[in-house]
Design an enzyme around this catalytic site. Structure first.
Site, short mmCIF file in Angstrom:
data_model
loop_
_atom_site.label_atom_id
_atom_site.label_comp_id
_atom_site.label_asym_id
_atom_site.label_seq_id
_atom_site.Cartn_x
_atom_site.Cartn_y
_atom_site.Cartn_z
N ARG A 16 -9.12 -1.89 21.79
CA ARG A 16 -9.77 -3.02 22.48
C ARG A 16 -8.76 -3.86 23.25
O ARG A 16 -9.12 -4.62 24.14
CB ARG A 16 -10.54 -3.90 21.51
CG ARG A 16 -9.69 -4.70 20.56
CD ARG A 16 -10.53 -5.48 19.58
NE ARG A 16 -11.19 -6.61 20.20
CZ ARG A 16 -10.62 -7.81 20.41
NH1 ARG A 16 -9.35 -8.00 20.06
NH2 ARG A 16 -11.29 -8.79 20.95
N ASP B 66 -8.62 -14.16 21.12
CA ASP B 66 -9.01 -13.63 19.81
C ASP B 66 -8.75 -14.66 18.72
O ASP B 66 -7.84 -15.47 18.83
CB ASP B 66 -8.14 -12.42 19.47
CG ASP B 66 -8.75 -11.16 20.02
OD1 ASP B 66 -8.04 -10.17 20.09
OD2 ASP B 66 -9.92 -11.21 20.39
N GLU C 48 -5.04 11.07 -4.26
CA GLU C 48 -4.13 9.96 -4.59
C GLU C 48 -3.10 9.76 -3.48
O GLU C 48 -2.15 9.02 -3.65
CB GLU C 48 -3.41 10.27 -5.91
CG GLU C 48 -4.32 10.28 -7.13
CD GLU C 48 -5.07 8.96 -7.31
OE1 GLU C 48 -6.31 8.99 -7.32
OE2 GLU C 48 -4.40 7.91 -7.38
N PRO D 138 -2.76 2.23 0.48
CA PRO D 138 -2.88 0.90 -0.14
C PRO D 138 -1.51 0.25 -0.31
O PRO D 138 -1.39 -0.95 -0.46
CB PRO D 138 -3.52 1.20 -1.50
CG PRO D 138 -3.92 2.61 -1.50
CD PRO D 138 -3.21 3.30 -0.41
C1 LIG Z 1 -2.11 4.99 -5.82
O1 LIG Z 1 -3.34 4.33 -5.62
C2 LIG Z 1 -4.21 4.91 -4.76
C3 LIG Z 1 -3.75 5.74 -3.75
C4 LIG Z 1 -4.70 6.32 -2.88
C5 LIG Z 1 -6.04 6.05 -3.04
C6 LIG Z 1 -7.07 6.68 -2.15
N1 LIG Z 1 -6.48 6.98 -0.84
C7 LIG Z 1 -6.07 8.21 -0.46
C8 LIG Z 1 -5.57 8.13 0.83
C9 LIG Z 1 -5.69 6.79 1.25
C10 LIG Z 1 -5.36 6.11 2.42
C11 LIG Z 1 -5.56 4.74 2.50
C12 LIG Z 1 -6.12 4.05 1.42
C13 LIG Z 1 -6.28 2.58 1.49
C14 LIG Z 1 -5.78 1.74 2.46
C15 LIG Z 1 -6.14 0.44 2.08
N2 LIG Z 1 -5.85 -0.74 2.75
N3 LIG Z 1 -6.84 0.54 0.96
N4 LIG Z 1 -6.92 1.84 0.58
C16 LIG Z 1 -6.50 4.72 0.26
C17 LIG Z 1 -6.27 6.08 0.17
C18 LIG Z 1 -6.47 5.20 -4.02
C19 LIG Z 1 -5.55 4.63 -4.88
#
Ligand SMILES: COc1ccc(Cn2ccc3ccc(-c4cc(N)[nH]n4)cc32)cc1
Length: 239
Positions: free
Chosen positions: A154, A169, A112, A85
């Site tokens: 793609r 696109d 996490e 994220p």
């Molecule tokens: C520190 O805050 C958080 C940290 C991790 C998580 C859960 N989590 C664990 C691995 C993982 C990989 C990608 C993503 C992700 C990517 C996007 N665009 N949204 N969420 C989420 C992910 C939740 C919250």
């Protein structure tokens, strides 16, 4: 291009072998490997996570397991992609850059996330991208990998039946795609715009451009700020 994915849920990546992507694999346009991170654990519990230093909620994925997995899967031509994220945005331009790579390895975190030293260590040997597919929080990286692989593959020559569509696109000219229609001409008392049935392709092209501009202005005005100079002519600005 070769794509490898490391995950504790290999079955989550089964859709990579379906439909368009599956056909690209069968035709040898891409090679895909999916690897279970637990294959690199050594304890009886096959542990991949542990409590976070400094406290806080949830668990963090262990560096040793990831380090051994990436040592085994990555090679001299690898770009490592880590969905998170907290990553840089994954955009159409990034998809085009990935489509030029020889070998992409996607590291799917859970819990996490992955101990940061895994990324820092890998970055000593290869390019590493920490990327986000959008401003919302998933439970792990697998869904993000499905999105990024589809957007990237793609674009490879021969994958899409109609290569022109990849060039036209949404975002390819910086604007959103306008509305599309097919038969019947009237459906539930809704008619196809008359201009599309006129056969006048200059008018049709103009109408489609106006629709794209209008939709972009209404739904994604931020994209208009990023258009290269000269993209909009005075006719566009009159929309
Ligand atoms: C520190 O805050 C958080 C940290 C991790 C998580 C859960 N989590 C664990 C691995 C993982 C990989 C990608 C993503 C992700 C990517 C996007 N665009 N949204 N969420 C989420 C992910 C939740 C919250």
């Amino acid at each position: 291009m070769r794509i490898d994915v490391v995950t504790i849920f290999p079955e989550y990546l089964d859709p990579l072998r379906a439909a368009l992507l599956g056909r690209a694999i069968e035709r040898g346009l891409i090679e895909v490997g999916v690897h279970d991170l637990r294959d690199w654990t050594h304890d009886v519990h096959r542990a991949v996570d542990d409590a976070p230093y400094g406290g806080g909620p949830g668990m963090v994925m262990k560096p040793q397991v990831w380090g051994d997995a990436l040592d085994a899967v990555c090679g001299p031509d690898t770009r490592l992609v880590v969905p998170t994220p907290a990553g840089r945005p994954f955009t159409q331009d990034v998809a085009h850059s990935y489509a030029r790579e020889k070998h992409l390895v996607f590291a799917c975190g859970r819990y996490e996330g992955i101990d940061q030293r895994v990324i820092d260590d890998a970055a000593r040997r290869m390019p590493v991208d920490e990327v986000s597919i959008g401003d919302y929080v998933l439970v792990g990286g697998e869904a993000a990998v499905l999105v990024m692989v589809e957007a990237t593959v793609r674009l490879l020559p021969g994958v899409l039946g109609n290569p022109v569509s990849a060039e036209q696109d949404s975002f390819s000219d910086g604007l959103l795609e306008g509305p599309s229609y097919t038969r019947p001409e009237v459906w539930r008392d809704l008619s196809v715009p008359e201009v599309l049935r006129s056969g006048n392709h200059a008018l049709i092209d103009r109408w489609r451009r106006d629709q794209a501009l209008e939709r972009t202005l209404l739904r994604r005005p931020d994209l208009l700020d990023r258009l290269p100079d000269g993209t909009l002519d005075e006719r566009d600005l009159a929309v």
